[in-house]
Design a protein around this motif. Sequence first.
Motif, short mmCIF file in Angstrom:
data_model
loop_
_atom_site.label_atom_id
_atom_site.label_comp_id
_atom_site.label_asym_id
_atom_site.label_seq_id
_atom_site.Cartn_x
_atom_site.Cartn_y
_atom_site.Cartn_z
N THR A 115 0.84 -1.23 -0.03
CA THR A 115 -0.15 -0.05 0.07
C THR A 115 0.94 1.18 -0.09
OG1 THR A 115 -1.69 -1.09 1.23
CG2 THR A 115 -1.83 1.30 1.24
N ALA A 116 1.93 1.20 0.88
CA ALA A 116 2.94 2.31 0.80
C ALA A 116 3.47 2.82 -0.31
CB ALA A 116 3.98 2.16 1.85
N VAL A 117 4.06 1.66 -1.11
CA VAL A 117 4.43 1.77 -2.50
C VAL A 117 3.48 2.37 -3.38
CG1 VAL A 117 5.34 0.17 -4.46
CG2 VAL A 117 6.40 -0.12 -2.18
N LEU A 118 2.29 1.75 -3.45
CA LEU A 118 1.27 2.50 -4.37
C LEU A 118 1.16 3.68 -4.04
CD1 LEU A 118 -1.32 -0.52 -4.62
CD2 LEU A 118 0.41 0.15 -6.20
N ASP A 119 0.98 4.24 -2.84
CA ASP A 119 0.87 5.52 -2.30
C ASP A 119 2.03 6.65 -2.84
OD1 ASP A 119 -1.63 5.01 -0.97
OD2 ASP A 119 -0.53 5.01 0.87
N VAL A 120 3.12 6.03 -2.80
CA VAL A 120 4.32 6.74 -3.15
C VAL A 120 4.46 7.06 -4.72
CG1 VAL A 120 6.81 6.89 -3.08
CG2 VAL A 120 5.64 6.53 -0.98
N ARG A 121 4.01 5.86 -5.27
CA ARG A 121 4.14 5.97 -6.82
C ARG A 121 3.16 7.20 -7.29
NH1 ARG A 121 4.40 -0.46 -8.92
NH2 ARG A 121 6.58 -0.67 -8.37
N GLN A 122 1.78 6.89 -6.61
CA GLN A 122 1.06 7.88 -7.24
C GLN A 122 1.14 9.31 -6.82
OE1 GLN A 122 -1.60 6.63 -8.79
NE2 GLN A 122 -2.49 8.58 -9.23
N ALA A 123 2.08 9.37 -5.44
CA ALA A 123 2.34 10.95 -5.15
C ALA A 123 3.46 11.33 -6.18
CB ALA A 123 2.95 10.79 -3.81
N VAL A 124 4.32 10.50 -6.58
CA VAL A 124 5.35 10.80 -7.32
C VAL A 124 4.96 11.45 -8.49
CG1 VAL A 124 7.48 10.13 -8.69
CG2 VAL A 124 7.28 9.52 -6.36
N LYS A 125 3.81 10.84 -9.24
CA LYS A 125 3.16 11.30 -10.58
C LYS A 125 2.63 12.63 -10.35
CE LYS A 125 1.89 6.73 -11.85
NZ LYS A 125 0.60 5.60 -12.15
N THR A 126 2.47 13.07 -9.35
CA THR A 126 1.94 14.52 -9.04
C THR A 126 2.96 15.54 -9.44
OG1 THR A 126 2.21 14.60 -6.74
CG2 THR A 126 0.06 13.74 -7.61
N LEU A 127 4.37 15.06 -9.23
CA LEU A 127 5.47 15.88 -9.15
C LEU A 127 5.61 16.48 -10.65
CD1 LEU A 127 8.08 14.44 -7.28
CD2 LEU A 127 6.66 16.19 -6.53
N THR A 128 6.36 17.66 -10.72
CA THR A 128 6.76 18.09 -12.33
C THR A 128 7.83 17.08 -12.70
OG1 THR A 128 8.70 19.57 -11.28
CG2 THR A 128 6.27 20.56 -11.57
N PRO A 129 7.90 17.05 -14.06
CA PRO A 129 8.87 15.98 -14.69
C PRO A 129 10.20 16.19 -14.18
CG PRO A 129 7.39 16.88 -16.36
CD PRO A 129 6.90 17.62 -15.04
N GLU A 130 10.63 17.69 -14.13
CA GLU A 130 12.02 17.90 -13.60
C GLU A 130 12.25 17.31 -12.21
OE1 GLU A 130 9.97 20.30 -14.88
OE2 GLU A 130 10.76 20.72 -16.66
N HIS A 131 11.30 17.67 -11.17
CA HIS A 131 11.46 17.06 -9.80
C HIS A 131 11.55 15.46 -9.92
CE1 HIS A 131 9.87 20.99 -8.27
NE2 HIS A 131 11.05 21.02 -8.33
N ARG A 132 10.52 15.03 -10.69
CA ARG A 132 10.44 13.58 -10.61
C ARG A 132 11.84 12.94 -11.29
NH1 ARG A 132 5.51 13.17 -12.61
NH2 ARG A 132 6.20 13.38 -14.61
N ASP A 133 12.54 13.58 -12.25
CA ASP A 133 13.70 12.96 -12.83
C ASP A 133 14.83 13.03 -11.75
OD1 ASP A 133 12.38 12.50 -15.04
OD2 ASP A 133 13.19 14.34 -16.17
N VAL A 134 14.73 13.97 -10.89
CA VAL A 134 15.87 14.19 -9.99
C VAL A 134 15.62 13.21 -8.69
CG1 VAL A 134 16.77 15.82 -8.01
CG2 VAL A 134 16.53 16.68 -10.42
N LEU A 135 14.31 13.13 -8.36
CA LEU A 135 14.12 12.06 -7.26
C LEU A 135 14.43 10.48 -7.86
CD1 LEU A 135 11.00 13.13 -5.49
CD2 LEU A 135 13.39 13.17 -4.69
N LEU A 136 14.14 10.27 -9.08
CA LEU A 136 14.51 8.80 -9.56
C LEU A 136 15.99 8.56 -9.58
CD1 LEU A 136 11.78 8.63 -12.25
CD2 LEU A 136 11.68 7.43 -10.30
N LEU A 137 16.73 9.63 -9.98
CA LEU A 137 18.12 9.36 -10.27
C LEU A 137 18.74 9.37 -8.76
CD1 LEU A 137 19.02 11.70 -13.41
CD2 LEU A 137 19.32 9.32 -13.17
N VAL A 138 18.30 10.09 -7.94
CA VAL A 138 19.32 10.36 -6.66
C VAL A 138 18.77 9.23 -5.63
CG1 VAL A 138 19.99 12.16 -4.80
CG2 VAL A 138 19.77 12.94 -6.95
N TYR A 139 17.42 9.07 -5.46
CA TYR A 139 16.99 8.28 -4.42
C TYR A 139 16.54 6.89 -5.15
CZ TYR A 139 16.77 12.51 -1.64
OH TYR A 139 17.01 13.39 -0.91
N TYR A 140 16.07 6.76 -6.01
CA TYR A 140 15.93 5.28 -6.51
C TYR A 140 16.95 4.71 -7.36
CZ TYR A 140 10.90 6.49 -5.39
OH TYR A 140 9.89 6.89 -4.70
#
Length: 182
Positions: A115-140
Motif C-alpha cells: 500500500t505504501a509503495v502504491l501511495d508513493v508511486r501515485q504521489a511521485v506522479k503529481t510532481l513536475t517532470p524535472e522534480h520527478r527525474d531528480v528523485l528517480l536518479l538520486v533516491y531510486y
Amino acid sequence: MTAGTSLTPGTTTAGHELAALQREHGGPLFALLLRLCDGDRQRAEDLVQETLVRAWQHPEALHADGFESVRPWLLTVARRLAIDARRARQARPAETGAEVPEDARVSADHAERATAVLDVRQAVKTLTPEHRDVLLLVYYRGASVTEAAQTLGIPPGTVKSRAYYALRALRRVLPGYATDLR
C-alpha cells in the motif's frame, strides 16, 4: 579439612569432606571470585559451587604432597573457571529483554508495504517532470548529485534544489509518511 590434611589418593570425596572444604576455603574462594566477577554475587556463588564440584570430581588433585593446604589448587581452579565464564559471556551476543527498543523500526507486513509503495508511486506522479527525474536518479537509482547533474545536463546546485522541493511536495501529498521522507 584443615591445613596439613588432605584426601588420601584414590578415594572419592565424601559429602562431609566437601562440607569441610566449603567451611575452610569457601570464604577465600568467594572473595576471589567476587572480585573476578566484578561484584556479581550470584555468579561468584555459582563459581564457588562449580569449584567444589571439580574438587569432588578430582579427589586425587586435592592430595597435594608438597602443600600444607589444598587452597592453592582450589583458587587456581576457581580463577580458571571465572576466566572461562567471562570468555563465554564475551563470545555470546549481548542478551536483551523481551521489550522492543524505542528506536527500533517496526517493519510493516507485506500488505502495508504494498500500500505504501502504491501511495508513493501515485504521489511521485503529481510532481513536475524535472522534480520527478531528480528523485528517480538520486533516491531510486542511487546516483550522486554530480552524476545526476551530468545525466540531466544541469548544475549540481539545481539538482540539490529540485530534490529539496520535490521532497517538500511529497511531504504535503503524503502527510502520514512525512518522517520516512527525510
